[in-house]
Design an enzyme around this catalytic site. Sequence first.
Site, PDB file in Angstrom:
ATOM      1  N   SER A   1       0.287  -8.073 -18.147  1.00  0.00           N
ATOM      2  CA  SER A   1       1.519  -7.595 -18.785  1.00  0.00           C
ATOM      3  C   SER A   1       1.919  -6.241 -18.206  1.00  0.00           C
ATOM      4  CB  SER A   1       1.328  -7.557 -20.304  1.00  0.00           C
ATOM      5  OG  SER A   1       2.568  -7.517 -20.970  1.00  0.00           O
TER       6      SER A   1
ATOM      7  N   ASP B   1       3.778 -14.161 -21.089  1.00  0.00           N
ATOM      8  CA  ASP B   1       2.938 -12.965 -21.049  1.00  0.00           C
ATOM      9  C   ASP B   1       1.442 -13.250 -20.914  1.00  0.00           C
ATOM     10  OD1 ASP B   1       1.414 -10.590 -22.521  1.00  0.00           O
ATOM     11  OD2 ASP B   1       3.362  -9.831 -21.856  1.00  0.00           O
TER      12      ASP B   1
END
Length: 285
Positions: free
Chosen positions: A48, A172
């Site tokens: 991320s 993500d």
Amino acid sequence: MSESPGPPAESPVAFVLGGGGVLGAAQAGSLLALLQHGITPDLVVGTSVGALNGAFLSADPTVEGIGRLTEVWQGITNSDVLGGSVLRRAATLARHGTHLHSNAPLRAMVERHLPGARIEELAVPFQCVAACIETAEAHWFDHGPLADAVLASSAVPGLLPPVRVGDRHFIDGGIVQSVPVARAVALGARTVYVLHVGRIERPLNVPRRPWEVGLVAFEVARRHQFVSTMASLPDGVRVHVLPSGDDRAPLVSVRYRSTSGVAGRIDRAREAAAGYLRTAVVGEG
């Protein structure tokens, strides 16, 4: 995708950068402390926002390079990556039905500072993880366009759209590997520096509001994964979990777009990491 070789056997040091949205500014401070202490990576693994910071590090693993990353963080405004008025966000949600923000500003930022970069051409071997929707597996990007990989790893569900790479879609990486120590070890690292954003330093409390229920549940899952990894490290592996300098870092905030505390977060992380390195690392031999 093919797997890259692990870090060089003669100096297997990995930097592992976890996720955490705008709290990821702290990683710039931690990276600066590491480099100023003469500690450099042979491998960088990110998730991320850690993929974003890790990409900058792998492109230019110097104090000057992290200085530029710090400038990027200090120059970010609410409108850069997760911007737009309430009406604009509502319009985006109404049009797409799945997310509040376009990922075009994030792509533009990556491509502006790292134009045309490809993972296999970075100065330091780099990998980042995303969750593949079609296979429900962790997918590690180890070659190809850097911007695609960073966007895929950073595609927070509900905030940013899934990213299509080839014939698959990615969201993500924190969903499958929030602090990917295990990946660094699997690639051969024997000394690992973990750069997180402060969440694992904060005690968890029983949720009191409806929106806290899912957040606490996710935090329990991600911490369990991290603790389990740390408990099962093979012999000969040393992991340093650097303090972020901010044990008040929220699990999430309704002000998830706010970058007002970036400068302070960077400074606190640098000071905390430098203090740790002076006492725990220097002189180990």
